[in-house]
Design an enzyme around this catalytic site. Structure first.
Site, PDB file in Angstrom:
ATOM      1  N   TYR A 139       0.828  -1.207   0.000  1.00  0.00           N
ATOM      2  CA  TYR A 139       0.000   0.000   0.000  1.00  0.00           C
ATOM      3  C   TYR A 139       0.866   1.263   0.000  1.00  0.00           C
ATOM      4  CZ  TYR A 139      -3.476   3.440   1.357  1.00  0.00           C
ATOM      5  OH  TYR A 139      -4.307   4.523   1.380  1.00  0.00           O
ATOM      6  N   TRP A 184       1.143   5.801  -1.445  1.00  0.00           N
ATOM      7  CA  TRP A 184       0.758   6.865  -2.373  1.00  0.00           C
ATOM      8  C   TRP A 184       1.733   7.065  -3.524  1.00  0.00           C
ATOM      9  CZ3 TRP A 184      -2.242  11.714  -2.648  1.00  0.00           C
ATOM     10  CH2 TRP A 184      -3.535  11.542  -2.155  1.00  0.00           C
TER      11      TRP A 184
HETATM   12  N1  LIG Z   1      -2.060   7.374  12.849  1.00  0.00           N
HETATM   13  C1  LIG Z   1      -2.485   7.535  11.596  1.00  0.00           C
HETATM   14  N2  LIG Z   1      -1.924   6.827  10.604  1.00  0.00           N
HETATM   15  C2  LIG Z   1      -2.330   7.000   9.336  1.00  0.00           C
HETATM   16  C3  LIG Z   1      -3.353   7.915   9.020  1.00  0.00           C
HETATM   17  C4  LIG Z   1      -3.946   8.649  10.086  1.00  0.00           C
HETATM   18  O1  LIG Z   1      -4.873   9.458   9.895  1.00  0.00           O
HETATM   19  N3  LIG Z   1      -3.471   8.444  11.353  1.00  0.00           N
HETATM   20  N4  LIG Z   1      -3.743   8.071   7.711  1.00  0.00           N
HETATM   21  C5  LIG Z   1      -3.540   6.951   6.804  1.00  0.00           C
HETATM   22  C6  LIG Z   1      -3.746   7.321   5.406  1.00  0.00           C
HETATM   23  S1  LIG Z   1      -5.265   8.037   5.021  1.00  0.00           S
HETATM   24  C7  LIG Z   1      -2.857   7.053   4.422  1.00  0.00           C
HETATM   25  S2  LIG Z   1      -3.310   7.291   2.779  1.00  0.00           S
HETATM   26  C8  LIG Z   1      -1.531   6.480   4.719  1.00  0.00           C
HETATM   27  C9  LIG Z   1      -0.400   7.016   3.828  1.00  0.00           C
HETATM   28  O2  LIG Z   1       0.672   6.139   3.841  1.00  0.00           O
HETATM   29  P1  LIG Z   1       1.722   6.059   2.637  1.00  0.00           P
HETATM   30  O3  LIG Z   1       1.045   6.300   1.344  1.00  0.00           O
HETATM   31  O4  LIG Z   1       2.479   4.788   2.784  1.00  0.00           O
HETATM   32  O5  LIG Z   1       2.669   7.294   2.984  1.00  0.00           O
HETATM   33  P2  LIG Z   1       3.710   8.068   2.059  1.00  0.00           P
HETATM   34  O6  LIG Z   1       4.590   8.819   3.004  1.00  0.00           O
HETATM   35  O7  LIG Z   1       3.003   8.858   1.040  1.00  0.00           O
HETATM   36  O8  LIG Z   1       4.559   6.904   1.412  1.00  0.00           O
HETATM   37  C10 LIG Z   1       4.888   6.846   0.061  1.00  0.00           C
HETATM   38  C11 LIG Z   1       6.307   6.301  -0.055  1.00  0.00           C
HETATM   39  O9  LIG Z   1       6.578   6.051  -1.448  1.00  0.00           O
HETATM   40  C12 LIG Z   1       7.887   6.541  -1.766  1.00  0.00           C
HETATM   41  N5  LIG Z   1       7.879   6.896  -3.197  1.00  0.00           N
HETATM   42  C13 LIG Z   1       7.453   8.041  -3.783  1.00  0.00           C
HETATM   43  N6  LIG Z   1       7.555   7.964  -5.120  1.00  0.00           N
HETATM   44  C14 LIG Z   1       8.074   6.742  -5.396  1.00  0.00           C
HETATM   45  C15 LIG Z   1       8.409   6.065  -6.613  1.00  0.00           C
HETATM   46  O10 LIG Z   1       8.242   6.560  -7.712  1.00  0.00           O
HETATM   47  N7  LIG Z   1       8.883   4.787  -6.494  1.00  0.00           N
HETATM   48  C16 LIG Z   1       9.068   4.192  -5.283  1.00  0.00           C
HETATM   49  N8  LIG Z   1       9.534   2.933  -5.282  1.00  0.00           N
HETATM   50  N9  LIG Z   1       8.763   4.818  -4.123  1.00  0.00           N
HETATM   51  C17 LIG Z   1       8.266   6.063  -4.179  1.00  0.00           C
HETATM   52  C18 LIG Z   1       8.093   7.736  -0.864  1.00  0.00           C
HETATM   53  O11 LIG Z   1       9.472   7.992  -0.683  1.00  0.00           O
HETATM   54  C19 LIG Z   1       7.373   7.303   0.415  1.00  0.00           C
HETATM   55  O12 LIG Z   1       8.249   6.669   1.312  1.00  0.00           O
HETATM   56  O13 LIG Z   1      -1.211   6.716   6.101  1.00  0.00           O
HETATM   57  C20 LIG Z   1      -2.222   6.207   6.983  1.00  0.00           C
HETATM   58  N10 LIG Z   1      -1.745   6.255   8.341  1.00  0.00           N
HETATM   59  N1  LIG Z   2      -1.581  18.365   3.647  1.00  0.00           N
HETATM   60  C1  LIG Z   2      -2.012  17.095   3.497  1.00  0.00           C
HETATM   61  N2  LIG Z   2      -3.255  16.861   3.001  1.00  0.00           N
HETATM   62  C2  LIG Z   2      -3.703  15.584   2.872  1.00  0.00           C
HETATM   63  C3  LIG Z   2      -2.889  14.471   3.199  1.00  0.00           C
HETATM   64  C4  LIG Z   2      -1.580  14.745   3.722  1.00  0.00           C
HETATM   65  O1  LIG Z   2      -0.823  13.821   4.069  1.00  0.00           O
HETATM   66  N3  LIG Z   2      -1.187  16.046   3.846  1.00  0.00           N
HETATM   67  N4  LIG Z   2      -3.363  13.175   3.017  1.00  0.00           N
HETATM   68  C5  LIG Z   2      -4.504  12.988   2.131  1.00  0.00           C
HETATM   69  C6  LIG Z   2      -5.144  11.689   2.345  1.00  0.00           C
HETATM   70  S1  LIG Z   2      -4.343  10.290   1.789  1.00  0.00           S
HETATM   71  C7  LIG Z   2      -6.371  11.549   2.913  1.00  0.00           C
HETATM   72  S2  LIG Z   2      -7.078  10.000   3.031  1.00  0.00           S
HETATM   73  C8  LIG Z   2      -7.119  12.697   3.421  1.00  0.00           C
HETATM   74  C9  LIG Z   2      -7.663  12.390   4.810  1.00  0.00           C
HETATM   75  O2  LIG Z   2      -8.704  13.234   5.142  1.00  0.00           O
HETATM   76  P1  LIG Z   2      -9.203  13.236   6.650  1.00  0.00           P
HETATM   77  O3  LIG Z   2      -9.178  11.878   7.218  1.00  0.00           O
HETATM   78  O4  LIG Z   2     -10.490  13.944   6.696  1.00  0.00           O
HETATM   79  O5  LIG Z   2      -8.048  14.136   7.307  1.00  0.00           O
HETATM   80  P2  LIG Z   2      -7.476  14.266   8.778  1.00  0.00           P
HETATM   81  O6  LIG Z   2      -6.595  15.479   8.754  1.00  0.00           O
HETATM   82  O7  LIG Z   2      -6.849  13.008   9.230  1.00  0.00           O
HETATM   83  O8  LIG Z   2      -8.749  14.539   9.680  1.00  0.00           O
HETATM   84  C10 LIG Z   2      -9.564  15.699   9.496  1.00  0.00           C
HETATM   85  C11 LIG Z   2      -9.951  16.279  10.831  1.00  0.00           C
HETATM   86  O9  LIG Z   2     -10.857  15.443  11.517  1.00  0.00           O
HETATM   87  C12 LIG Z   2     -10.840  15.830  12.885  1.00  0.00           C
HETATM   88  N5  LIG Z   2     -11.231  14.699  13.714  1.00  0.00           N
HETATM   89  C13 LIG Z   2     -10.470  13.685  14.162  1.00  0.00           C
HETATM   90  N6  LIG Z   2     -11.203  12.823  14.903  1.00  0.00           N
HETATM   91  C14 LIG Z   2     -12.459  13.311  14.919  1.00  0.00           C
HETATM   92  C15 LIG Z   2     -13.687  12.874  15.507  1.00  0.00           C
HETATM   93  O10 LIG Z   2     -13.775  11.842  16.156  1.00  0.00           O
HETATM   94  N7  LIG Z   2     -14.789  13.641  15.284  1.00  0.00           N
HETATM   95  C16 LIG Z   2     -14.742  14.797  14.557  1.00  0.00           C
HETATM   96  N8  LIG Z   2     -15.869  15.463  14.378  1.00  0.00           N
HETATM   97  N9  LIG Z   2     -13.596  15.235  14.011  1.00  0.00           N
HETATM   98  C17 LIG Z   2     -12.481  14.509  14.174  1.00  0.00           C
HETATM   99  C18 LIG Z   2      -9.424  16.256  13.172  1.00  0.00           C
HETATM  100  O11 LIG Z   2      -9.443  17.468  13.923  1.00  0.00           O
HETATM  101  C19 LIG Z   2      -8.796  16.402  11.806  1.00  0.00           C
HETATM  102  O12 LIG Z   2      -8.084  17.613  11.618  1.00  0.00           O
HETATM  103  O13 LIG Z   2      -6.283  13.848   3.504  1.00  0.00           O
HETATM  104  C20 LIG Z   2      -5.554  14.082   2.302  1.00  0.00           C
HETATM  105  N10 LIG Z   2      -4.961  15.386   2.384  1.00  0.00           N
HETATM  106 MO   LIG Z   3      -5.333   8.444   2.696  1.00  0.00          MO
END
Ligand SMILES: Nc1nc2c(c(=O)[nH]1)N[C@H]1C(S)=C(S)[C@@H](COP(=O)(O)OP(=O)(O)OC[C@H]3O[C@@H](n4cnc5c(=O)[nH]c(N)nc54)[C@H](O)[C@@H]3O)O[C@H]1N2
Ligand SMILES: Nc1nc2c(c(=O)[nH]1)N[C@H]1C(S)=C(S)[C@@H](COP(=O)(O)OP(=O)(O)OC[C@H]3O[C@@H](n4cnc5c(=O)[nH]c(N)nc54)[C@H](O)[C@@H]3O)O[C@H]1N2
Ligand SMILES: [Mo]
Length: 711
Positions: free
Chosen positions: A57, A59
């Site tokens: 998994y 991005w």
């Molecule tokens: N506690 C907590 N944990 C969370 C979340 C949260 O809300 N709370 N949110 C979750 C969510 S929504 C998401 S989407 C995940 C994100 O988790 P990830 O998508 O795993 O996070 P990234 O840091 O975007 O990791 C992408 C990796 O790919 C590498 N990369 C970039 N381009 C390339 C390429 O072209 N080739 C190769 N081989 N590698 C490349 C980058 O260096 C980086 O290390 O995290 C989740 N984890």
């Molecule tokens: N700058 C930046 N933007 C991103 C990303 C990033 O890594 N960086 N990641 C992208 C990705 S992969 C995803 S999936 C989306 C995720 O989108 P979301 O999951 O919506 O993003 P978060 O920032 O994790 O959470 C949004 C807000 O929800 C609030 N929140 C947390 N728990 C609760 C709760 O129990 N109740 C309520 N009402 N609010 C709560 C928190 O204050 C938080 O700031 O964001 C995307 N956008």
């Molecule tokens: Mo995500």
């Protein structure tokens, strides 16, 4: 250059707790590719492709051809015959499984529903659970050409639209929205929604006609809401005691919704928590009770504002994508169950009405993701990866994941390649030109897979004889053919490449599936058993899951704050980077303090602990601990600590016999459990912690130093 872990090189494949602490030996490309090809062959012939985890998994790249997940899956399918895959995402693992039961589709609710344009023109009230923080809509997979969220909220507010930010953090809606702020206790939104619903029903403010004509299963739910089925009325008073919003505020909010064009949105974050199904489903029920689903600017929109490509018109032609090939392996896991799988081979688990068995994985192949960023309970994840025989990682930088690997292959960055950038809701297709030559010995993932495929006798199947440039021409050609079939006159590839962009036609802003269903429910039924919105779901009820019954309910978390861990931790998305990417870069670094990630808390919460602005604090619970610098904010709920994800994991053994991340990665604290037996999504957003001022000498942050020595 490519690197192989010393212990693996000397002792061969096998479980090893030294993963993550071992040295690496540099190796030239031809040798490392020979070695890896032999290892892939060994695992395949001894155990079959079902012993390979390619769920990988993450991005990774913005371009559509070099999109790393597509590359690794295509390689494993065409060359190895398949792999154990993962389903759903960390983003929305819970909603992706749940919403099809309620509306018949997840995609159609997220991708083609109420747009920002409709909010600007039509909406009277936006009730945003989890807000719609602008930090989040800076990002979109595939990129966007124009950001519209801030301006849309400003224009709607100027027209008189009322925004309500239901979130522990006020900053989850921008100033331009002029929002009211209801600081809900994290994890209790379902109770709050039930309180609102109870007021609507008790005061006969709900739309009974819509519930009868467009919904199924109201009566069973109503028995729960009123308390007829369990003796507890889910009144505003009942809800207030749980969610922390005063009962009269709940009642007056509920009353103010009647007769208005109301849009209810639910952030992804609400379902990235235990029992995340309940707020997602309950918000849909609340919207149905208001009778607004399918109206312009009204009803229900899941995750509007969470990403920059949501809430927009759809392109009239599909986006190009690399074909994945066929996977002969049937086994899969819900993506966030990776550590469970590695630790429990052969054990059964529940998912979406099925009883499945964890496969026995020998080799994991990761490219384009960072599990030591995204997964929960990282000390446990390290123990899980220690059980593998071989762990292969393609990376551009020495992430904690690369450090835990046995074979690390250096991959180019997006800017070092040519690609096509596009997303299905943005009209601009971009020719992504190469900006810089590859660094040192880095190779494109595609080139690495071609070299492996050649050694394994699968080059033709994998590459179809195309260079990367040939693939771009080929993928562009598909879009061009579709455009031509629509009677348009798209330029040839060379012209597109030279111009740098192509504007794609877009579909009308028609409200999609829900509008069609609202207007003609008989002609456009939803793909649910009743053809209507499922207020209750007999299908879900039939699974008999206590942690997700047949209609929305209030279920408290099984991890409540207690005397040892009285604070709730929110680990949300970082404002200063995409996940863990470029954490070493100037922008992310400029927003750290003493080299640590910053956590925010209310001044009262800090004062109780003798913590001052700028101090370094130790956040801890039974799973682990991390350090973070403290910022104080009155714009958040007391009793809550916020620490964004993405600081590179930097673990040392601490004095308490556990793991301490000296840098501030919250996933050393989060819980590695599924959302429920139905959906098994990630629950990383919320956990409980205690916080104390860190005393003594600050340990150095070593996360960005390449592993020593020999590299
Ligand atoms: N506690 C907590 N944990 C969370 C979340 C949260 O809300 N709370 N949110 C979750 C969510 S929504 C998401 S989407 C995940 C994100 O988790 P990830 O998508 O795993 O996070 P990234 O840091 O975007 O990791 C992408 C990796 O790919 C590498 N990369 C970039 N381009 C390339 C390429 O072209 N080739 C190769 N081989 N590698 C490349 C980058 O260096 C980086 O290390 O995290 C989740 N984890
Ligand atoms: N700058 C930046 N933007 C991103 C990303 C990033 O890594 N960086 N990641 C992208 C990705 S992969 C995803 S999936 C989306 C995720 O989108 P979301 O999951 O919506 O993003 P978060 O920032 O994790 O959470 C949004 C807000 O929800 C609030 N929140 C947390 N728990 C609760 C709760 O129990 N109740 C309520 N009402 N609010 C709560 C928190 O204050 C938080 O700031 O964001 C995307 N956008
Ligand atoms: Mo995500």
């Amino acid at each position: 250059m490519p690197a192989v872990r010393r212990g693996w090189l000397e002792r061969g494949p096998g479980p090893d707790s030294k993963r993550g602490r071992d040295e690496f030996v540099p190796m030239a490309w031809p040798q490392v590719l020979d070695l890896l090809a032999r290892e892939l062959q060994r695992v395949k012939s001894e155990h079959g492709p079902a012993a390979v985890f390619g769920g990988s998994y993450g991005w990774s790249s913005a371009g559509r051809f070099h999109h790393t997940q597509s590359q690794v899956h295509r390689f494993l399918n065409t060359v190895l015959g398949g792999y154990v895959r993962s389903v759903n995402s960390y983003s929305a693992g819970c909603a992706e499984v749940l919403l099809p039961y309620v509306f018949g589709s997840y995609e159609k609710v997220v991708r083609r529903n109420v747009t920002w344009e409709q909010v600007v023109d039509h909406t009277d009230v936006v009730l945003a659970f989890g807000g719609m923080a602008l930090k989040n809509s800076r990002v979109a997979g595939g990129g966007v050409s124009r950001h519209i969220e801030r301006d849309s909220m400003r224009r709607a507010a100027e027209r008189g639209c009322r925004f309500v930010c239901v979130s522990p953090l006020r900053s989850d809606l921008p100033q331009e929205a002029r929002a009211e702020w209801l600081p809900v206790t994290p994890g209790t939104d379902a109770a709050m929604m039930l309180g609102l619903a109870h007021t609507l029903a008790a005061e006969a403010l709900h739309d009974r006609d819509f519930l009868a004509s467009h919904c199924d299963g109201w009566d069973g739910f109503e028995a729960y809401l009123s308390g007829r089925s369990d003796g507890v009325a889910k009144s505003a008073d009942w809800a207030a005691a749980i969610c922390g919003i005063a009962p009269d505020v709940l009642r007056s909010l509920a009353r103010s919704l009647r007769g208005r064009r109301v849009l209810i949105t639910v952030a992804h974050s609400l379902q990235r928590a235990e029992h995340g199904e309940q707020p997602v489903w309950m918000a849909a029920v609340l919207s149905a009770m208001l009778g607004q689903i399918g109206l312009p600017g009204g009803g229900y929109n899941y995750a509007l504002g969470a990403l920059a490509h949501y809430g927009r018109r759809n392109n009239a032609v599909p986006s190009p994508a690399l074909p994945q090939g066929a996977n002969s392996v049937k086994e899969f896991i819900p993506v966030a169950r990776i550590a469970d799988m590695l630790m429990n081979p052969g054990q059964p688990f529940d998912y979406n009405g099925q009883r499945l068995v964890y496969p026995d994985i020998r080799l994991a192949y990761w490219a384009g993701g960072n599990p030591f960023h995204h997964h929960q309970d990282l000390p446990r994840l390290a123990r899980a990866f220690a059980r593998l025989e071989t762990f292969v990682v393609h990376e551009s930088v020495w992430t904690a994941t690369a450090r835990h690997a046995d074979i690390v292959l250096p991959a180019t960055l997006t800017l070092e390649r040519e690609d096509i950038g596009t997303t299905p809701t943005d009209p601009l297709m971009i020719a992504m030109h190469r900006i810089a030559e590859p660094h040192a010995q880095a190779r494109d993932d595609y080139e690495i897979f071609c070299e492996l495929a050649r050694r394994l006798g699968g080059l033709d199947a994998f590459s179809e004889g195309r260079t990367a440039r040939d693939w771009l021409r080929h993928l562009y050609g598909k879009t061009r053919d579709t455009l031509a079939a629509l009677g348009l006159d798209p330029p040839d590839f060379e012209t597109f490449w030279q111009r740098g962009e192509l504007k794609l036609p877009q579909a009308s802003d028609d409200g999609g599936m829900l509008r069609a269903f609202r207007e003609q429910p008989e002609l456009h039924p939803l793909q649910t058993p009743s053809g209507k919105i499922q207020i209750s779901s007999p299908a879900i009820a039939s699974f008999g899951y206590a942690d997700c019954p047949g209609h929305p309910v209030w279920l408290p978390s099984t991890e409540a704050p207690d005397a040892d861990h009285p604070l709730r931790l929110i680990s949300n998305q970082p404002a200063t980077r995409l996940h863990s990417q470029l954490d070493f870069g100037g922008h992310s670094q400029a927003h750290k303090l003493q080299g640590r990630e910053i956590c925010t808390m209310h001044p009262a919460t800090a004062a109780e602990r003798g913590i001052a602005e700028g101090d370094v604090a130790r956040l801890f619970n039974a799973r682990g601990a991390c350090l973070a610098a403290v910022r104080l904010s009155g714009d958040m709920l007391p009793g809550v600590v916020q620490l964004a994800t993405g600081a590179w994991y930097d673990a040392v053994d601490d004095d308490h016999g556990g793991v301490l991340c000296v840098h501030g990665n919250p996933n050393v604290l989060t819980r590695d459990i599924g959302t429920s037996r139905l959906t098994q999504g990630c629950t990383g957003q919320l956990t409980v912690v205690q916080v104390e001022r860190f005393q003594g000498e600050l340990p150095p942050v070593r996360a960005y130093e390449p592993p020593a020595p020999n590299n």
